[in-house]
Scaffold this motif. Sequence first.
Motif, PDB file in Angstrom:
ATOM      1  N   ASN A   3     -37.681 -18.180  84.782  1.00 46.30           N
ATOM      2  CA  ASN A   3     -39.149 -18.224  84.776  1.00 46.30           C
ATOM      3  C   ASN A   3     -39.708 -19.536  84.239  1.00 46.30           C
ATOM      4  O   ASN A   3     -40.857 -19.586  83.811  1.00 46.30           O
ATOM      5  CB  ASN A   3     -39.701 -17.056  83.967  1.00 46.30           C
ATOM      6  N   HIS A   4     -38.900 -20.603  84.230  1.00 43.84           N
ATOM      7  CA  HIS A   4     -39.452 -21.887  83.801  1.00 43.84           C
ATOM      8  C   HIS A   4     -38.903 -23.025  84.647  1.00 43.84           C
ATOM      9  O   HIS A   4     -37.817 -22.950  85.212  1.00 43.84           O
ATOM     10  CB  HIS A   4     -39.189 -22.136  82.313  1.00 43.84           C
ATOM     11  N   VAL A  26     -45.183 -25.010  89.979  1.00 42.61           N
ATOM     12  CA  VAL A  26     -45.607 -24.037  88.978  1.00 42.61           C
ATOM     13  C   VAL A  26     -46.741 -23.176  89.529  1.00 42.61           C
ATOM     14  O   VAL A  26     -46.791 -21.959  89.322  1.00 42.61           O
ATOM     15  CB  VAL A  26     -46.031 -24.758  87.682  1.00 42.61           C
ATOM     16  N   ALA A  31     -44.276 -20.025  87.312  1.00 45.45           N
ATOM     17  CA  ALA A  31     -43.313 -20.306  86.253  1.00 45.45           C
ATOM     18  C   ALA A  31     -43.954 -21.099  85.122  1.00 45.45           C
ATOM     19  O   ALA A  31     -44.983 -21.749  85.301  1.00 45.45           O
ATOM     20  CB  ALA A  31     -42.124 -21.087  86.819  1.00 45.45           C
ATOM     21  N   GLU A  32     -43.329 -21.049  83.962  1.00 45.44           N
ATOM     22  CA  GLU A  32     -43.740 -21.891  82.851  1.00 45.44           C
ATOM     23  C   GLU A  32     -43.223 -23.313  83.107  1.00 45.44           C
ATOM     24  O   GLU A  32     -42.223 -23.513  83.802  1.00 45.44           O
ATOM     25  CB  GLU A  32     -43.166 -21.361  81.535  1.00 45.44           C
ATOM     26  N   LEU A  33     -43.895 -24.284  82.527  1.00 44.43           N
ATOM     27  CA  LEU A  33     -43.501 -25.678  82.710  1.00 44.43           C
ATOM     28  C   LEU A  33     -43.051 -26.267  81.384  1.00 44.43           C
ATOM     29  O   LEU A  33     -43.769 -26.191  80.380  1.00 44.43           O
ATOM     30  CB  LEU A  33     -44.667 -26.500  83.262  1.00 44.43           C
ATOM     31  N   GLN A  34     -41.857 -26.852  81.395  1.00 46.90           N
ATOM     32  CA  GLN A  34     -41.354 -27.536  80.210  1.00 46.90           C
ATOM     33  C   GLN A  34     -41.095 -28.993  80.560  1.00 46.90           C
ATOM     34  O   GLN A  34     -40.330 -29.300  81.470  1.00 46.90           O
ATOM     35  CB  GLN A  34     -40.071 -26.890  79.695  1.00 46.90           C
ATOM     36  N   SER A  83     -30.386 -23.989  79.446  1.00 46.86           N
ATOM     37  CA  SER A  83     -31.650 -23.260  79.605  1.00 46.86           C
ATOM     38  C   SER A  83     -31.819 -22.565  80.950  1.00 46.86           C
ATOM     39  O   SER A  83     -32.668 -21.698  81.101  1.00 46.86           O
ATOM     40  CB  SER A  83     -32.828 -24.219  79.391  1.00 46.86           C
ATOM     41  N   PRO A  85     -33.084 -23.326  84.125  1.00 42.52           N
ATOM     42  CA  PRO A  85     -34.432 -23.267  84.707  1.00 42.52           C
ATOM     43  C   PRO A  85     -34.401 -22.880  86.183  1.00 42.52           C
ATOM     44  O   PRO A  85     -33.346 -22.924  86.840  1.00 42.52           O
ATOM     45  CB  PRO A  85     -34.931 -24.707  84.535  1.00 42.52           C
TER      46      PRO A  85
END
Length: 265
Positions: A3-4, A26, A31-34, A83, A85
């Motif tokens: 989800n990112h 996004v 999705a979340e953005l990092q 992570s 992604p």
Amino acid sequence: MPNHVVLALDGSEKDERALAAAAAIVELTGAELQVVRVGDSRVETSLSAIVSRLATEVKGPVSWKVLAGDDAAEALVRYAAESRPLMVVMATRAAGAAGRTMRGSVADQVMRECASPVMLVPPGAAYVAGKHLEFSRVLVPLDGSPLSARALDYVLRLPSAAALEYALLEVVPRDADRPAALQRLDDVVRRVRATGATDVDADVGVAREPAPVIAAAVRESLADIIVMSSRGASGVRRLVLGSVAEGVIRRCEVPVLLLTPASLA
């Protein structure tokens, strides 16, 4: 699905291309953005400023992280492995004197080794910098192989996939290969429509070199993004990526989402 999305920056002018593409994916996926950059505490201020700006442009959470390491590619690959992604988004540099866009670059190594799909924003897509980009029509090159089919499967699993418009393309070396390719594409079109997508086109091109045909199909189909598989490899076979995928990136004017066996494992 994860989800990112990880947006990898390096502080250069090409970051603006990647920013636009990351915001678009996004918006499509929710999705979340990092936002990440390899360096030390000196880059924190610039990352914080970018995230503050994105927070006004992107729906949903936006965060940032400085990745430690002397080798940018290794740090990004390691972080993606940790992570997991949805994808890593990054821009590629302009082609060198030999016309090579990726070979030996950070993007090249990340693409070959990353455990997640990688969206590359080529120099040809410089026009997206600073603009609101929307992904609504996707071009998916196929070749009849299970690997290329899995790239399409990846798209169909994305949130809002049914709302996308699809342009499917297979490039064959001879006219005699067209009937079989058309039959394969007919089967794929039915499968895509079964997911709820209503705008699905398919075409077969004939050429010995697929990359120019794929790049031309972007303009003809008005696609916003290409999603394709690449047989990326390492060691002495590391340039398998270069044969088609690198040729597409060198010629293309839209972001290219690449999936390798490592990201599909």
